[in-house]
Scaffold this active site. Structure first.
Site, short mmCIF file in Angstrom:
data_model
loop_
_atom_site.label_atom_id
_atom_site.label_comp_id
_atom_site.label_asym_id
_atom_site.label_seq_id
_atom_site.Cartn_x
_atom_site.Cartn_y
_atom_site.Cartn_z
N CYS A 7 0.83 -1.18 0.00
CA CYS A 7 0.00 0.00 0.00
C CYS A 7 0.88 1.25 0.00
CB CYS A 7 -0.87 -0.09 1.24
SG CYS A 7 -1.88 1.31 1.42
N THR A 10 -0.29 6.49 -3.12
CA THR A 10 -1.21 6.67 -4.26
C THR A 10 -1.99 5.39 -4.54
OG1 THR A 10 0.35 8.24 -5.22
CG2 THR A 10 -1.36 7.38 -6.68
N ASN A 11 -1.29 4.27 -4.69
CA ASN A 11 -1.94 3.02 -5.09
C ASN A 11 -1.68 1.89 -4.13
OD1 ASN A 11 -3.14 3.83 -7.60
ND2 ASN A 11 -1.09 3.94 -8.47
N VAL A 13 -1.52 -2.28 -4.13
CA VAL A 13 -1.38 -3.40 -5.06
C VAL A 13 -1.51 -4.72 -4.30
CG1 VAL A 13 0.11 -4.44 -6.82
CG2 VAL A 13 0.17 -1.97 -6.45
N ASP A 109 7.90 0.28 2.90
CA ASP A 109 8.18 -0.02 1.49
C ASP A 109 9.69 -0.06 1.23
OD1 ASP A 109 8.03 2.78 2.13
OD2 ASP A 109 8.16 3.26 -0.01
N ASP A 129 13.02 3.88 -6.15
CA ASP A 129 11.60 3.53 -6.29
C ASP A 129 10.80 4.77 -6.66
OD1 ASP A 129 8.92 2.87 -5.97
OD2 ASP A 129 9.32 1.47 -4.34
N1 LIG Z 1 3.13 2.95 -15.73
C1 LIG Z 1 2.85 4.18 -15.29
N2 LIG Z 1 2.75 5.23 -16.16
C2 LIG Z 1 2.46 6.47 -15.72
N3 LIG Z 1 2.28 6.79 -14.43
C3 LIG Z 1 2.37 5.80 -13.55
C4 LIG Z 1 2.66 4.45 -13.89
N4 LIG Z 1 2.69 3.70 -12.76
C5 LIG Z 1 2.45 4.56 -11.76
N5 LIG Z 1 2.25 5.80 -12.22
C6 LIG Z 1 2.00 7.01 -11.44
O1 LIG Z 1 3.14 7.19 -10.65
C7 LIG Z 1 2.79 7.70 -9.37
C8 LIG Z 1 3.26 6.75 -8.32
O2 LIG Z 1 2.50 5.58 -8.42
P1 LIG Z 1 2.81 4.32 -7.53
O3 LIG Z 1 4.11 3.75 -7.94
O4 LIG Z 1 1.63 3.42 -7.55
O5 LIG Z 1 2.96 5.08 -6.12
P2 LIG Z 1 2.81 4.58 -4.61
O6 LIG Z 1 3.53 3.27 -4.51
O7 LIG Z 1 3.47 5.68 -3.84
O8 LIG Z 1 1.35 4.46 -4.31
C9 LIG Z 1 1.28 7.89 -9.37
O9 LIG Z 1 1.01 9.23 -9.67
C10 LIG Z 1 0.82 6.94 -10.48
O10 LIG Z 1 -0.37 7.37 -11.06
C1 LIG Z 2 9.10 8.08 1.62
C2 LIG Z 2 7.71 7.46 1.55
C3 LIG Z 2 6.66 8.55 1.71
C4 LIG Z 2 7.55 6.80 0.17
O1 LIG Z 2 6.23 6.32 0.05
P1 LIG Z 2 5.48 6.01 -1.35
O2 LIG Z 2 6.04 6.91 -2.38
O3 LIG Z 2 5.80 4.57 -1.67
O4 LIG Z 2 4.04 6.17 -1.08
C5 LIG Z 2 7.56 6.33 2.63
O5 LIG Z 2 8.60 5.42 2.51
C6 LIG Z 2 7.55 6.90 4.03
O6 LIG Z 2 6.54 7.39 4.49
N1 LIG Z 2 8.72 6.82 4.73
C7 LIG Z 2 8.87 7.24 6.10
C8 LIG Z 2 10.14 8.00 6.33
C9 LIG Z 2 11.42 7.25 5.94
O7 LIG Z 2 11.38 6.25 5.22
O8 LIG Z 2 12.51 7.67 6.38
K LIG Z 3 7.54 3.70 -2.99
#
Ligand SMILES: Nc1ncnc2c1ncn2[C@@H]1O[C@H](COP(=O)(O)OP(=O)(O)O)[C@@H](O)[C@H]1O
Ligand SMILES: CC(C)(COP(=O)(O)O)[C@@H](O)C(=O)NCCC(=O)O
Ligand SMILES: [K+]
Length: 259
Positions: A7, A10-11, A13, A109, A129
């Site tokens: 989780c 944003t998304n 999975v 994560d 990431d």
């Molecule tokens: N294949 C893709 N193409 C374009 N945008 C993407 C793709 N995959 C994810 N995103 C976008 O990248 C951003 C991060 O998504 P995601 O990796 O799911 O984030 P998180 O893990 O933080 O929830 C979001 O704005 C999402 O809409």
């Molecule tokens: C940096 C993050 C916001 C990234 O989260 P994501 O982009 O995957 O939603 C997450 O790993 C977080 O909340 N970290 C806590 C602070 C740290 O890792 O130092």
């Molecule tokens: K991440």
């Protein structure tokens, strides 16, 4: 079978792991108010659509959003009769304890990416990431998370421009043909895209300099391929790295009697 839930901000999975491979991967937006029943309705409908009837016995959760964990716990308990492992909670063992400042809560994560990348590549790594935030995780030679970098995410940067400036539209990221944009959208895409190429290159180079030993750079997240095709930024790209890390941590807990 294992249901692994990643989780992000944003998304969210869901992937089903049968011990050898992922049977399917399902994605929904992250929303803390979604109930256990709502998760199940969505989940079972998609499984039916794909003709998959998994026998889920275990659930593992990594969540960067603490508030969603409650409903996911209820979901695991009510529909699969199991107590999920939640990465970052004391009962979830990690193969290697992170070495960070006392009191620091490392994003789960990042711990999961560390475990997944170490399992596949060994140590001395940078994991990049591309999520809501773009994170750089440094994995030491023994597999421990030893720190990193948090930068604003690619889409977050584009959205920030749109939200803060009245004349800038909402724009999706893509690789611009040129650096010098001749319209607003191209100018914004160029700023974020080439700015990011520079950000990733500079941060990785400085991490390597500070770390002192040769390192491999592994990328994950939906937007990583977009950057990979442009410049040689990464040694490897793996879109299932976080999910793989969840299976590694789950197996470690099974073997050590905590799951
Ligand atoms: N294949 C893709 N193409 C374009 N945008 C993407 C793709 N995959 C994810 N995103 C976008 O990248 C951003 C991060 O998504 P995601 O990796 O799911 O984030 P998180 O893990 O933080 O929830 C979001 O704005 C999402 O809409
Ligand atoms: C940096 C993050 C916001 C990234 O989260 P994501 O982009 O995957 O939603 C997450 O790993 C977080 O909340 N970290 C806590 C602070 C740290 O890792 O130092
Ligand atoms: K991440």
């Amino acid at each position: 079978m294992l249901l692994a839930i990643d989780c992000g901000n944003t998304n969210t999975v869901f992937s089903i792991w049968d011990g050898e491979r992922f049977l399917c991967t399902l994605r929904t937006s992250t929303h803390h108010a979604r109930t256990a029943d709502a998760y199940f309705t969505w989940f079972s409908t998609l499984l039916k659509h794909y003709g998959i009837e998994p026998d889920i016995t275990d659930v593992i959760i990594s969540s960067t959003v603490p508030r969603v964990v409650f409903n996911l716990r209820v979901f695991a308990d009510r529909f699969f009769g199991c107590r999920p492992l939640v990465v970052g909670k004391p009962e979830c063992l990690l193969p290697f304890a992170p070495r960070v400042d006392e009191g620091t809560q490392v994003g789960p994560d990042r711990l999961v990416n560390t475990a997944g990348a170490y399992d596949r590549h060994g140590g001395d790594l940078v994991v990049v990431d591309f999520g809501t935030a773009t994170t750089f995780d440094v994995v030491a030679s023994d597999g421990a998370y030893v720190g990193g970098v948090i930068a604003p995410g690619v889409n977050l940067s584009l959205e920030a421009l749109h939200l803060a400036a009245a004349a800038l539209p909402h724009v999706d990221i893509s690789k611009p043909q040129k650096v010098i944009g001749t319209n607003t959208v191209e100018c914004m895409q160029s700023g974020v895209f080439w700015g990011y190429v520079g950000l990733v290159r500079e941060i990785c180079s400085r991490i390597k300099g500070e770390y002192g030993t040769p390192m491999k750079v592994v990328s994950t997240g939906g937007l990583a391929p977009l950057f990979q095709q442009t410049a040689d930024l990464f040694d490897a790209f793996e879109d299932d790295l976080t999910m793989h890390g969840l299976t590694v941590i789950h197996r470690y807990n099974k073997e050590n009697g905590s799951a």
